[in-house]
Design a protein around this motif. Structure first.
Motif, PDB file in Angstrom:
ATOM      1  N   ALA A   1      -2.245  15.320   3.498  1.00 49.20           N
ATOM      2  CA  ALA A   1      -2.676  14.227   2.807  1.00 49.20           C
ATOM      3  C   ALA A   1      -1.764  14.081   1.479  1.00 49.20           C
ATOM      4  O   ALA A   1      -1.631  13.147   1.042  1.00 49.20           O
ATOM      5  CB  ALA A   1      -4.321  14.649   2.257  1.00 49.20           C
TER       6      ALA A   1
ATOM      7  N   ALA B   1      -9.343  15.770   2.400  1.00 47.58           N
ATOM      8  CA  ALA B   1      -8.146  14.847   2.415  1.00 47.58           C
ATOM      9  C   ALA B   1      -8.339  14.255   0.956  1.00 47.58           C
ATOM     10  O   ALA B   1      -7.102  14.451   0.083  1.00 47.58           O
ATOM     11  CB  ALA B   1      -7.818  14.045   3.531  1.00 47.58           C
TER      12      ALA B   1
ATOM     13  N   ALA C   1      -3.679   6.990   9.307  1.00 52.75           N
ATOM     14  CA  ALA C   1      -4.020   5.476   9.380  1.00 52.75           C
ATOM     15  C   ALA C   1      -4.340   4.823   7.960  1.00 52.75           C
ATOM     16  O   ALA C   1      -3.753   3.744   7.585  1.00 52.75           O
ATOM     17  CB  ALA C   1      -5.279   5.299   9.999  1.00 52.75           C
ATOM     18  N   ALA C   2      -4.858   5.556   7.108  1.00 52.20           N
ATOM     19  CA  ALA C   2      -5.165   4.947   5.522  1.00 52.20           C
ATOM     20  C   ALA C   2      -4.016   4.876   5.060  1.00 52.20           C
ATOM     21  O   ALA C   2      -3.863   4.039   4.184  1.00 52.20           O
ATOM     22  CB  ALA C   2      -6.074   5.985   4.751  1.00 52.20           C
ATOM     23  N   ALA C   3      -2.918   5.530   5.053  1.00 55.98           N
ATOM     24  CA  ALA C   3      -1.523   5.779   4.254  1.00 55.98           C
ATOM     25  C   ALA C   3      -0.577   4.764   4.948  1.00 55.98           C
ATOM     26  O   ALA C   3       0.458   4.585   4.350  1.00 55.98           O
ATOM     27  CB  ALA C   3      -0.868   7.223   4.273  1.00 55.98           C
ATOM     28  N   GLY C   4      -0.797   4.169   6.113  1.00 51.09           N
ATOM     29  CA  GLY C   4       0.077   3.318   6.738  1.00 51.09           C
ATOM     30  C   GLY C   4       1.066   3.945   7.381  1.00 51.09           C
ATOM     31  O   GLY C   4       2.215   3.372   7.591  1.00 51.09           O
TER      32      GLY C   4
ATOM     33  N   MET D   1     -12.443   9.624  13.360  1.00 54.44           N
ATOM     34  CA  MET D   1     -13.392   8.414  12.853  1.00 54.44           C
ATOM     35  C   MET D   1     -12.785   7.159  13.298  1.00 54.44           C
ATOM     36  O   MET D   1     -12.976   6.310  12.483  1.00 54.44           O
ATOM     37  CB  MET D   1     -13.332   8.437  11.460  1.00 54.44           C
ATOM     38  CG  MET D   1     -14.203   9.912  11.197  1.00 54.44           C
ATOM     39  SD  MET D   1     -16.098   9.622  11.044  1.00 54.44           S
ATOM     40  CE  MET D   1     -16.528   8.662   9.513  1.00 54.44           C
TER      41      MET D   1
ATOM     42  N   LEU E   1     -11.523   8.099   3.838  1.00 54.71           N
ATOM     43  CA  LEU E   1     -10.788   9.626   4.329  1.00 54.71           C
ATOM     44  C   LEU E   1     -11.783  10.645   4.283  1.00 54.71           C
ATOM     45  O   LEU E   1     -12.876  10.566   3.896  1.00 54.71           O
ATOM     46  CB  LEU E   1      -9.766   9.716   3.200  1.00 54.71           C
ATOM     47  CG  LEU E   1      -8.436   8.976   3.146  1.00 54.71           C
ATOM     48  CD1 LEU E   1      -7.857   9.033   1.695  1.00 54.71           C
ATOM     49  CD2 LEU E   1      -7.583   9.282   4.157  1.00 54.71           C
ATOM     50  N   ASN E   2     -11.308  11.656   5.129  1.00 48.94           N
ATOM     51  CA  ASN E   2     -11.979  12.921   5.088  1.00 48.94           C
ATOM     52  C   ASN E   2     -12.140  13.438   3.845  1.00 48.94           C
ATOM     53  O   ASN E   2     -11.187  13.143   3.031  1.00 48.94           O
ATOM     54  CB  ASN E   2     -11.362  13.966   5.936  1.00 48.94           C
ATOM     55  CG  ASN E   2     -11.646  15.440   5.725  1.00 48.94           C
ATOM     56  OD1 ASN E   2     -11.509  15.874   4.842  1.00 48.94           O
ATOM     57  ND2 ASN E   2     -12.594  15.828   6.603  1.00 48.94           N
TER      58      ASN E   2
ATOM     59  N   ILE F   1      -9.461   0.148   7.035  1.00 49.84           N
ATOM     60  CA  ILE F   1      -9.771   1.620   7.038  1.00 49.84           C
ATOM     61  C   ILE F   1     -10.599   1.925   6.009  1.00 49.84           C
ATOM     62  O   ILE F   1     -10.530   1.576   4.750  1.00 49.84           O
ATOM     63  CB  ILE F   1      -8.409   2.553   6.585  1.00 49.84           C
ATOM     64  CG1 ILE F   1      -7.259   2.237   7.620  1.00 49.84           C
ATOM     65  CG2 ILE F   1      -8.679   4.038   6.747  1.00 49.84           C
ATOM     66  CD1 ILE F   1      -7.620   2.609   9.183  1.00 49.84           C
TER      67      ILE F   1
ATOM     68  N   PRO G   1      -5.940   4.035  -2.300  1.00 53.35           N
ATOM     69  CA  PRO G   1      -5.438   2.906  -1.973  1.00 53.35           C
ATOM     70  C   PRO G   1      -5.215   3.283  -0.425  1.00 53.35           C
ATOM     71  O   PRO G   1      -4.877   4.165  -0.010  1.00 53.35           O
ATOM     72  CB  PRO G   1      -4.145   2.503  -2.355  1.00 53.35           C
ATOM     73  CG  PRO G   1      -3.506   3.851  -3.057  1.00 53.35           C
ATOM     74  CD  PRO G   1      -4.856   4.647  -3.534  1.00 53.35           C
ATOM     75  N   MET G   2      -5.928   2.411   0.496  1.00 52.48           N
ATOM     76  CA  MET G   2      -5.805   2.661   1.957  1.00 52.48           C
ATOM     77  C   MET G   2      -5.592   1.123   2.643  1.00 52.48           C
ATOM     78  O   MET G   2      -5.821   0.263   2.028  1.00 52.48           O
ATOM     79  CB  MET G   2      -7.118   3.116   2.394  1.00 52.48           C
ATOM     80  CG  MET G   2      -7.542   4.463   2.021  1.00 52.48           C
ATOM     81  SD  MET G   2      -9.309   4.879   2.432  1.00 52.48           S
ATOM     82  CE  MET G   2     -10.179   3.975   1.617  1.00 52.48           C
ATOM     83  N   GLN G   3      -4.752   1.479   3.666  1.00 55.47           N
ATOM     84  CA  GLN G   3      -4.662   0.193   4.579  1.00 55.47           C
ATOM     85  C   GLN G   3      -5.875  -0.603   4.806  1.00 55.47           C
ATOM     86  O   GLN G   3      -6.881  -0.022   5.221  1.00 55.47           O
ATOM     87  CB  GLN G   3      -3.941   0.547   6.037  1.00 55.47           C
ATOM     88  CG  GLN G   3      -2.551   1.294   5.899  1.00 55.47           C
ATOM     89  CD  GLN G   3      -1.443   0.337   5.414  1.00 55.47           C
ATOM     90  OE1 GLN G   3      -1.173  -0.864   5.923  1.00 55.47           O
ATOM     91  NE2 GLN G   3      -0.906   0.549   4.358  1.00 55.47           N
TER      92      GLN G   3
ATOM     93  N   ARG H   1      -6.668  10.426  10.480  1.00 61.29           N
ATOM     94  CA  ARG H   1      -7.447   9.489   9.580  1.00 61.29           C
ATOM     95  C   ARG H   1      -6.610   9.153   8.402  1.00 61.29           C
ATOM     96  O   ARG H   1      -6.521   7.927   7.690  1.00 61.29           O
ATOM     97  CB  ARG H   1      -8.811  10.155   9.100  1.00 61.29           C
ATOM     98  CG  ARG H   1      -9.899   9.386   8.807  1.00 61.29           C
ATOM     99  CD  ARG H   1     -11.255  10.143   8.834  1.00 61.29           C
ATOM    100  NE  ARG H   1     -12.299   9.749   7.981  1.00 61.29           N
ATOM    101  CZ  ARG H   1     -13.213  10.074   7.322  1.00 61.29           C
ATOM    102  NH1 ARG H   1     -13.504  11.300   7.669  1.00 61.29           N
ATOM    103  NH2 ARG H   1     -13.995   9.709   6.658  1.00 61.29           N
ATOM    104  N   THR H   2      -6.089  10.475   7.717  1.00 57.10           N
ATOM    105  CA  THR H   2      -5.372   9.999   6.723  1.00 57.10           C
ATOM    106  C   THR H   2      -3.852   9.265   6.851  1.00 57.10           C
ATOM    107  O   THR H   2      -3.679   8.358   6.212  1.00 57.10           O
ATOM    108  CB  THR H   2      -4.749  11.390   6.000  1.00 57.10           C
ATOM    109  OG1 THR H   2      -5.976  12.176   5.781  1.00 57.10           O
ATOM    110  CG2 THR H   2      -3.944  11.160   4.532  1.00 57.10           C
TER     111      THR H   2
ATOM    112  N   SER I   1      -8.580  14.625  11.185  1.00 54.59           N
ATOM    113  CA  SER I   1      -8.478  14.438   9.575  1.00 54.59           C
ATOM    114  C   SER I   1      -7.050  13.884   9.365  1.00 54.59           C
ATOM    115  O   SER I   1      -6.964  13.201   8.742  1.00 54.59           O
ATOM    116  CB  SER I   1      -8.846  15.520   8.755  1.00 54.59           C
ATOM    117  OG  SER I   1      -8.547  15.469   7.524  1.00 54.59           O
TER     118      SER I   1
ATOM    119  N   VAL J   1      -6.167   2.539  15.707  1.00 54.00           N
ATOM    120  CA  VAL J   1      -5.122   1.718  14.865  1.00 54.00           C
ATOM    121  C   VAL J   1      -3.981   2.270  14.878  1.00 54.00           C
ATOM    122  O   VAL J   1      -3.090   1.618  14.236  1.00 54.00           O
ATOM    123  CB  VAL J   1      -5.675   1.296  13.492  1.00 54.00           C
ATOM    124  CG1 VAL J   1      -7.163   0.628  13.611  1.00 54.00           C
ATOM    125  CG2 VAL J   1      -6.079   2.686  12.713  1.00 54.00           C
TER     126      VAL J   1
ATOM    127  N   ALA K   1      -7.811  16.495  -1.998  1.00 59.16           N
ATOM    128  CA  ALA K   1      -6.231  17.063  -2.140  1.00 59.16           C
ATOM    129  C   ALA K   1      -5.441  15.905  -2.802  1.00 59.16           C
ATOM    130  O   ALA K   1      -4.727  16.051  -3.680  1.00 59.16           O
ATOM    131  CB  ALA K   1      -5.850  17.449  -0.894  1.00 59.16           C
ATOM    132  N   ILE K   2      -5.753  14.596  -2.410  1.00 58.25           N
ATOM    133  CA  ILE K   2      -4.759  13.566  -2.914  1.00 58.25           C
ATOM    134  C   ILE K   2      -5.078  13.240  -4.340  1.00 58.25           C
ATOM    135  O   ILE K   2      -4.305  13.321  -5.076  1.00 58.25           O
ATOM    136  CB  ILE K   2      -5.094  12.290  -2.063  1.00 58.25           C
ATOM    137  CG1 ILE K   2      -4.594  12.263  -0.748  1.00 58.25           C
ATOM    138  CG2 ILE K   2      -4.626  10.915  -2.800  1.00 58.25           C
ATOM    139  CD1 ILE K   2      -5.217  11.313   0.232  1.00 58.25           C
TER     140      ILE K   2
END
Lengths: 258, 258
Positions: free
Chosen positions: B245, A242, B133-136, B159, A238-239, A235, A230-232, B130-131, B127, B164, A245-246
């Motif tokens: 991440a 990363a 931003a995706a995670a909020g 990236m 991800l790399n 976006i 899940p991403m905002q 980027r994570t 990286s 943001v 790893a998640i």
């Protein structure tokens, strides 16, 4: 102790090729470990060191001297300028080891397997190997389009993970998928279920795609699970290091709860 | 359309300095965005582009031409050899944008904040952004020892995350910690509780340390939570981008369950 002064020396020439070209590493089935950290990790894992190359300054470093002693290999001295041409480290530690690349592991049909489907950046491949080792992945398989597992950059980013992992390079991922006992879970950006809604315990093959294109169409077609992180909103991605790893640590978390 | 042929041109000289040196980026409060992806992300985020530099070949690329049009900036043509000296991309896209570096955001006292305490590798910083931003993540704060947030390498690895995120560079992390409403959670290798046993919802400041030394002693002393990621025996650590991440997405997972 042998001392190499000339770039025409046969051992130096071999090492120079191994440092620079994948085709030479493949042909010779050898590679170089650059620096004390990798050499120590290889010795810890009881790898056989074939040759040790050191600079005079390197030998003065107690850490290098200790590793030379542990290895029980008579080191070859190398002039600093020649040594530098073999090392990618910004500050070379003055120690390089020549080792044989092991044969591929036997391909598994069970367990937690990680499939790298065209991950091209050496830093990403190395970081992913390091995470896989920490997460207890049973086997990592790399398609032929991945960065060379045994290149200096991947070894360096792997920080020793190469010596503890069960590895298969130039793997036929499609064939693997056809024979694997558990679900094939591909990380995708579209038409995929939320990672945290999926069951990720037991036999599982997790597929990570390339930096640009993601999982290949053929592998995506083999996937019984399509997962997304899940991403905002807004976006894109991800790399891949990363993302791996998640996903791998969500497997770890769920497995520990069982 | 202005055409730059000479390395003595004032705009070229400015860009060359910005591409190469942090001190010039700090002094001018400007940086370069290299390539279509970053320029598109900046335009999407309504950033003001001050200058656009393009090669003749770049202008023939419909993507570049589209971005030039969207920006409403009259581009400056640059000879390919001069352009190449400004770009770190292996295959330059032929588009560079000159932008002002925004002022630091106001330091937060609440929310999910990520503190980078000396993360030095530009690829890792990018990286992680980027994570985040995706995670909020609500705010990312970087200590002065971190890689330069606005360097070409960090921008490239980020990236578009820079555009943001709420960012504070050269942050006083100790002062932040003293004023923050929630727990300060530092990722540590020793004397720390399992990540998955901790409650990571609500106001939280997560501290990631440097690649070599980890979290600084002063920050560790401020931490009310010391967290560790469970790892297989014999594995020392993870890449900091992978570790960030895993931690940030454990926050995401727990927050979504509430």
């Amino acid at each position: 102790m042998e001392v190499i002064h000339s770039p025409q020396n046969a051992l130096y020439k071999l090492c120079h090729k191994l440092a620079a070209h994948r085709r030479d590493r493949l042909k010779q089935k050898k590679t170089l470990l650059d620096g004390t950290h990798l050499v120590a990790a290889a010795l810890d894992a009881s790898w056989v060191i074939e040759k040790l190359l050191v600079t005079p300054e390197g030998l003065d470093n107690p850490e290098v001297a200790g590793l030379v002693k542990t290895s029980a290999v008579t080191p070859t001295l190398l002039e600093p300028a020649l040594f530098k041409s073999l090392s990618e480290l910004p500050s070379p530690t003055g120690l390089l080891a020549l080792v044989s690349i092991p044969d591929n592991a036997l391909v598994r049909k069970q367990g937690l397997c990680l499939l790298l489907d065209g991950v091209q950046d050496p830093g990403n491949v190395g970081s992913i190997l390091r995470t896989a080792a920490a997460a207890g992945v049973d086997q990592v398989l790399l398609s032929d389009q991945c960065a060379d597992l045994w290149s200096p950059k991947v070894l360096r980013a792997g920080m020793g993970a190469h010596f503890v992992l069960d590895l298969v390079e130039r793997a036929d991922l499609l064939q693997f998928a056809d024979q694997f006992a558990g679900p094939i879970a591909a990380l995708m950006l579209e038409d995929a279920q939320d990672l945290y809604a999926a069951t990720l315990t037991g036999d599982l093959a997790l597929v990570m795609g390339s930096e640009g294109q993601g999982v290949s169409a053929d592998m995506a077609a083999r996937a019984s699970l399509r997962l997304t992180i899940p991403m905002q909103p807004g976006i894109e991605s991800l790399n891949v290091g990363a993302a791996a790893a998640i996903c791998l640590y969500e497997c770890v978390r769920q497995t520990r709860l069982r």
